[in-house]
Write a protein that holds these residues in place. Structure first.
Motif, PDB file in Angstrom:
ATOM      1  N   LEU A 112       0.839  -1.210   0.000  1.00 34.36           N
ATOM      2  CA  LEU A 112       0.000   0.000   0.000  1.00 34.36           C
ATOM      3  C   LEU A 112       0.873   1.258   0.000  1.00 34.36           C
ATOM      4  CD1 LEU A 112      -2.738  -0.986   2.553  1.00 34.36           C
ATOM      5  CD2 LEU A 112      -3.197   0.216   0.433  1.00 34.36           C
ATOM      6  N   LEU A 113       1.867   1.265   0.882  1.00 35.20           N
ATOM      7  CA  LEU A 113       2.728   2.447   0.975  1.00 35.20           C
ATOM      8  C   LEU A 113       3.541   2.619  -0.306  1.00 35.20           C
ATOM      9  CD1 LEU A 113       4.070   2.253   4.664  1.00 35.20           C
ATOM     10  CD2 LEU A 113       2.129   3.558   3.777  1.00 35.20           C
ATOM     11  N   GLU A 114       4.047   1.507  -0.832  1.00 36.98           N
ATOM     12  CA  GLU A 114       4.857   1.602  -2.049  1.00 36.98           C
ATOM     13  C   GLU A 114       4.037   2.140  -3.218  1.00 36.98           C
ATOM     14  OE1 GLU A 114       7.004  -2.072  -2.744  1.00 36.98           O
ATOM     15  OE2 GLU A 114       7.829  -2.046  -0.706  1.00 36.98           O
ATOM     16  N   SER A 115       2.726   1.830  -3.209  1.00 38.33           N
ATOM     17  CA  SER A 115       1.892   2.281  -4.332  1.00 38.33           C
ATOM     18  C   SER A 115       1.745   3.804  -4.347  1.00 38.33           C
ATOM     19  CB  SER A 115       0.512   1.610  -4.273  1.00 38.33           C
ATOM     20  OG  SER A 115      -0.269   2.157  -3.222  1.00 38.33           O
ATOM     21  N   ILE A 116       1.832   4.457  -3.184  1.00 41.35           N
ATOM     22  CA  ILE A 116       1.638   5.916  -3.163  1.00 41.35           C
ATOM     23  C   ILE A 116       2.951   6.686  -3.057  1.00 41.35           C
ATOM     24  CG2 ILE A 116      -0.678   5.744  -2.143  1.00 41.35           C
ATOM     25  CD1 ILE A 116       0.911   7.049   0.432  1.00 41.35           C
ATOM     26  N   ALA A 117       4.066   5.964  -2.906  1.00 43.71           N
ATOM     27  CA  ALA A 117       5.364   6.639  -2.722  1.00 43.71           C
ATOM     28  C   ALA A 117       5.856   7.226  -4.040  1.00 43.71           C
ATOM     29  CB  ALA A 117       6.377   5.642  -2.187  1.00 43.71           C
ATOM     30  N   ALA A 118       6.775   8.163  -3.934  1.00 45.44           N
ATOM     31  CA  ALA A 118       7.443   8.693  -5.119  1.00 45.44           C
ATOM     32  C   ALA A 118       8.185   7.553  -5.806  1.00 45.44           C
ATOM     33  CB  ALA A 118       8.442   9.773  -4.702  1.00 45.44           C
ATOM     34  N   LYS A 119       8.500   7.748  -7.073  1.00 50.51           N
ATOM     35  CA  LYS A 119       9.277   6.740  -7.786  1.00 50.51           C
ATOM     36  C   LYS A 119      10.648   7.342  -8.108  1.00 50.51           C
ATOM     37  CE  LYS A 119       5.739   3.948  -7.800  1.00 50.51           C
ATOM     38  NZ  LYS A 119       5.031   4.652  -6.730  1.00 50.51           N
ATOM     39  N   ALA A 120      11.672   6.543  -7.900  1.00 46.48           N
ATOM     40  CA  ALA A 120      13.028   6.978  -8.244  1.00 46.48           C
ATOM     41  C   ALA A 120      13.147   6.999  -9.766  1.00 46.48           C
ATOM     42  CB  ALA A 120      14.035   6.020  -7.635  1.00 46.48           C
ATOM     43  N   PRO A 121      14.182   7.654 -10.315  1.00 44.05           N
ATOM     44  CA  PRO A 121      14.310   7.709 -11.778  1.00 44.05           C
ATOM     45  C   PRO A 121      14.291   6.322 -12.441  1.00 44.05           C
ATOM     46  CG  PRO A 121      15.819   9.267 -10.760  1.00 44.05           C
ATOM     47  CD  PRO A 121      15.184   8.482  -9.643  1.00 44.05           C
ATOM     48  N   ASP A 122      14.735   5.277 -11.719  1.00 48.76           N
ATOM     49  CA  ASP A 122      14.708   3.946 -12.337  1.00 48.76           C
ATOM     50  C   ASP A 122      13.355   3.244 -12.127  1.00 48.76           C
ATOM     51  OD1 ASP A 122      14.698   3.127  -9.701  1.00 48.76           O
ATOM     52  OD2 ASP A 122      16.636   2.113  -9.764  1.00 48.76           O
ATOM     53  N   GLY A 123      12.375   3.978 -11.556  1.00 53.06           N
ATOM     54  CA  GLY A 123      11.024   3.433 -11.425  1.00 53.06           C
ATOM     55  C   GLY A 123      10.759   2.731 -10.105  1.00 53.06           C
ATOM     56  N   SER A 124      11.787   2.532  -9.272  1.00 48.63           N
ATOM     57  CA  SER A 124      11.532   1.824  -8.016  1.00 48.63           C
ATOM     58  C   SER A 124      10.906   2.760  -6.985  1.00 48.63           C
ATOM     59  CB  SER A 124      12.807   1.166  -7.479  1.00 48.63           C
ATOM     60  OG  SER A 124      13.859   2.072  -7.479  1.00 48.63           O
ATOM     61  N   PRO A 125      10.030   2.216  -6.120  1.00 50.51           N
ATOM     62  CA  PRO A 125       9.331   3.086  -5.171  1.00 50.51           C
ATOM     63  C   PRO A 125      10.275   3.613  -4.091  1.00 50.51           C
ATOM     64  CG  PRO A 125       8.762   0.774  -4.792  1.00 50.51           C
ATOM     65  CD  PRO A 125       9.616   0.806  -6.016  1.00 50.51           C
ATOM     66  N   CYS A 126      10.014   4.873  -3.683  1.00 48.43           N
ATOM     67  CA  CYS A 126      10.829   5.484  -2.636  1.00 48.43           C
ATOM     68  C   CYS A 126      10.249   5.132  -1.275  1.00 48.43           C
ATOM     69  CB  CYS A 126      10.917   6.990  -2.846  1.00 48.43           C
ATOM     70  SG  CYS A 126      11.842   7.366  -4.343  1.00 48.43           S
ATOM     71  N   CYS A 127      10.192   3.841  -1.004  1.00 55.72           N
ATOM     72  CA  CYS A 127       9.652   3.327   0.253  1.00 55.72           C
ATOM     73  C   CYS A 127      10.262   1.948   0.460  1.00 55.72           C
ATOM     74  CB  CYS A 127       8.127   3.211   0.165  1.00 55.72           C
ATOM     75  SG  CYS A 127       7.367   2.379   1.584  1.00 55.72           S
ATOM     76  N   ALA A 128      10.797   1.713   1.635  1.00 58.76           N
ATOM     77  CA  ALA A 128      11.342   0.396   1.958  1.00 58.76           C
ATOM     78  C   ALA A 128      11.275   0.214   3.464  1.00 58.76           C
ATOM     79  CB  ALA A 128      12.791   0.286   1.483  1.00 58.76           C
ATOM     80  N   HIS A 129      11.155  -1.049   3.881  1.00 57.09           N
ATOM     81  CA  HIS A 129      11.156  -1.316   5.326  1.00 57.09           C
ATOM     82  C   HIS A 129      12.553  -1.005   5.857  1.00 57.09           C
ATOM     83  CE1 HIS A 129      11.098  -4.210   8.896  1.00 57.09           C
ATOM     84  NE2 HIS A 129      10.338  -3.178   9.191  1.00 57.09           N
ATOM     85  N   ILE A 130      12.622  -0.059   6.805  1.00 55.23           N
ATOM     86  CA  ILE A 130      13.946   0.394   7.268  1.00 55.23           C
ATOM     87  C   ILE A 130      14.503  -0.544   8.331  1.00 55.23           C
ATOM     88  CG2 ILE A 130      15.210   2.310   8.332  1.00 55.23           C
ATOM     89  CD1 ILE A 130      14.197   3.035   5.577  1.00 55.23           C
ATOM     90  N   GLY A 131      13.636  -0.982   9.232  1.00 48.93           N
ATOM     91  CA  GLY A 131      14.098  -1.849  10.313  1.00 48.93           C
ATOM     92  C   GLY A 131      13.072  -1.838  11.430  1.00 48.93           C
ATOM     93  N   PRO A 132      13.329  -2.607  12.501  1.00 47.35           N
ATOM     94  CA  PRO A 132      12.334  -2.716  13.575  1.00 47.35           C
ATOM     95  C   PRO A 132      12.087  -1.415  14.336  1.00 47.35           C
ATOM     96  CG  PRO A 132      14.159  -4.264  13.892  1.00 47.35           C
ATOM     97  CD  PRO A 132      14.521  -3.385  12.750  1.00 47.35           C
ATOM     98  N   ASP A 133      11.123  -1.424  15.139  1.00 40.02           N
ATOM     99  CA  ASP A 133      10.611  -0.328  15.992  1.00 40.02           C
ATOM    100  C   ASP A 133      10.847   1.048  15.387  1.00 40.02           C
ATOM    101  OD1 ASP A 133      13.028   0.695  17.867  1.00 40.02           O
ATOM    102  OD2 ASP A 133      13.195  -1.464  17.804  1.00 40.02           O
TER     103      ASP A 133
END
Ligand code: NBP
Length: 478
Positions: free
Chosen positions: A155-176
């Motif tokens: 869901l979050l990736e679908s609304i995130a910005a896209k990098a020039p190569d098309g990948s979403p500007c959203c990733a699981h960073i880590g716990p808590d």
């Protein structure tokens, strides 16, 4: 229950985020403490997608598919706790509360632990890009459990910005709190970037003698090269702007007292606790603070300084080229420091953050978005254990080539009395890291002299103390 996601807190960020979800085909339940905001959102933007307005918390929760995903976009601090206290009792095991506000990461750790004990997921998600980003694609930095990301990530990736190569500007960073921590460092780096740009402007204005319009042109040119970034782009726009009321350059009619909301200060406070030098960010925070101390500035105004004319036009052009080199080298240093801070926190809190992925999701959507971030991503892809960006062969080579210009710009700034705390601190950090020997050896000697704090030797293992008050013999203490 038909909504895939809910947003509570419908001020500018929350309503834009809700619209972004709706525009991407998700059904969004919307709720706000004051119902008028919910009504206004539906009236003005209801046609943009599928919204389910809710007046009460119970209605809102009932509208959500399970596991429920509730994005909280309220003022950070006590309001966030109030909203959690209101919703948590209505939720069931496996449901998720996502805090998209600018929370301090320590609050996020506390909230995550408390909700985990109740069987709920709490996801502190850094969201960068301001109102425009929230609507059209922000950079999103979610923390929380792996499990929560499985249900939330798409869901979050679908609304995130896209990098020039098309990948979403959203990733699981880590716990808590890993996500909110990384967002905080993003803002710290943003402060450092802005300060370095401001220093470059000041040098071009004072030393090169350029007018704001000319400086705007210079930044536009720089924006076609390795400094290509959102911040350089908007700098040119701001400098080219003329004040309608006076006809003067806009930058000359704005009061020169920079404000701050606090994330830069948090970054520096946290860096001190972690023992990580982030001098570029610290100087940027202090520079804003100095600018705001009008009483001090008034008291010191007129103290002696150098009297230097601006450079002749032929020299000015060469100087401007050197300023670009100094700006770039200083920027690399402040990013190196920021990444160092993320890496230290990742170790200290057991977050296992992918340092290259952080650069990847900052390529679009956020304020520091820049072509440069792809270089950082590649540097960590090539060497995941890279201890500092300065050791990456590509960056090391560029800094090596820039260093003469960098030193010359700092020396010129000092000669002309132009404050360049960012450029100078970055250069000092670079020189300290690359030095064979640091005067810290003398510091250790002093500490041992007045406080018997002991020292280690270069030629033998162990700790030692010199009997400074006695015969100055040396004893081994450990
Ligand atoms: P604000 O930070 O101005 O917060 C206003 C919202 O908080 C309203 O919906 C308000 O409800 C709600 N609220 C408050 Br105040 N106290 C509450 C309480 N006790 N219980 C329930 N709701 C309460 O909104 P914003 O500027 O949209 O920012 C939202 C979050 O996003 C903040 O954490 C901010 O730091 C973060 N952020 C903002 C930006 C940006 O560019 N603005 C960028 C990135 C992140 P009401 O309508 O009933 O008063």
């Amino acid at each position: 229950a038909t909504a895939q996601i809910g947003v509570t807190g419908l001020a500018v960020m929350g309503s834009n985020l809700a619209r972004n979800f709706a525009r991407h085909g998700h059904t969004v339940a919307v709720h706000n403490r004051t119902a008028a905001r919910t009504t206004a959102l539906i009236e003005e933007h209801g046609h943009e997608g599928d919204f389910i307005p809710a007046t009460t918390a119970e209605e809102f929760v009932a509208a959500l598919e399970k596991p429920r995903r509730i994005v909280v976009m309220v003022k950070a601090g006590a309001p966030t706790d109030a909203v959690i206290d209101e919703f948590a009792p209505l939720l069931e095991e496996g449901d998720m509360i996502i805090d998209g506000g600018n929370a301090h990461f320590a609050d996020t750790r506390r909230r995550e632990q408390a909700l985990r004990e109740r069987g709920l997921h709490f996801v502190g998600a850094g969201i960068s890009g301001g109102e425009e980003g929230a609507l059209n694609g922000p950079s999103i930095m979610p923390g929380g459990s792996e499990e929560s990301y499985k249900a939330l990530g798409p869901l979050l990736e679908s609304i995130a910005a896209k990098a020039p190569d098309g990948s979403p500007c959203c990733a699981h960073i880590g716990p808590d709190a890993a996500g909110h921590f990384v967002k905080m460092v993003h803002n710290g780096i943003e402060y450092a970037d802005m300060q370095l740009i401001a220093e470059a402007y000041d040098l071009l204005r004072t030393v090169a003698g350029y007018a704001p319009g000319r400086i705007a042109e210079t930044f536009r040119t720089w924006n076609t090269g390795r400094l290509d970034s959102y911040l350089i782009e908007i700098t040119a726009e701001v400098l080219a702007h003329t004040d309608a009321a006076t006809g003067r350059p806009f930058v000359d009619v704005v009061a020169d007292e920079a404000e701050q909301k606090g994330t830069g200060r948090w970054t520096v406070q946290t860096a001190l606790d972690l023992g990580v030098p982030v001098s570029g960010i610290a100087e940027a925070v202090f520079a804003r603070s100095v600018s705001g101390h009008t009483g001090l500035r008034r008291a010191a105004h007129g103290l002696p300084g150098p009297r230097r004319e601006a450079l002749a036009p032929a020299e000015a052009e060469a100087f401007a080229a050197r300023v670009e080199e100094a700006l770039y080298a200083s920027k690399v240093v402040s990013y190196a420091q920021g990444w160092n801070m993320i890496s230290s926190a990742s170790g200290a809190y057991g977050w296992d953050i992918d340092l290259g992925a952080v650069a990847g999701i900052w390529r679009g959507g956020c304020i520091i978005r820049a072509a440069f971030l792809d270089r950082i991503r590649s540097a960590f892809a090539a060497e995941p254990g890279l201890p500092t960006l300065l050791a990456d062969p590509g960056f090391a080579g560029e800094i090596g080539r820039a260093q003469d210009a960098w030193r010359s710009v700092v020396a010129t700034a000092v000669g002309h009395g132009v404050p360049t705390p960012g450029f100078s601190a970055a250069l000092a950090y670079y020189d300290a890291l690359r030095a064979d020997r640091l005067p810290a050896a003398l510091t250790q000697g002093q500490r041992d002299y007045f406080g018997a704090h002991t020292y280690r030797r270069t030629d033998r293992e162990g700790s030692f103390h010199t009997l400074w008050g006695g015969d100055r013999g040396e004893e081994r203490t450990g």
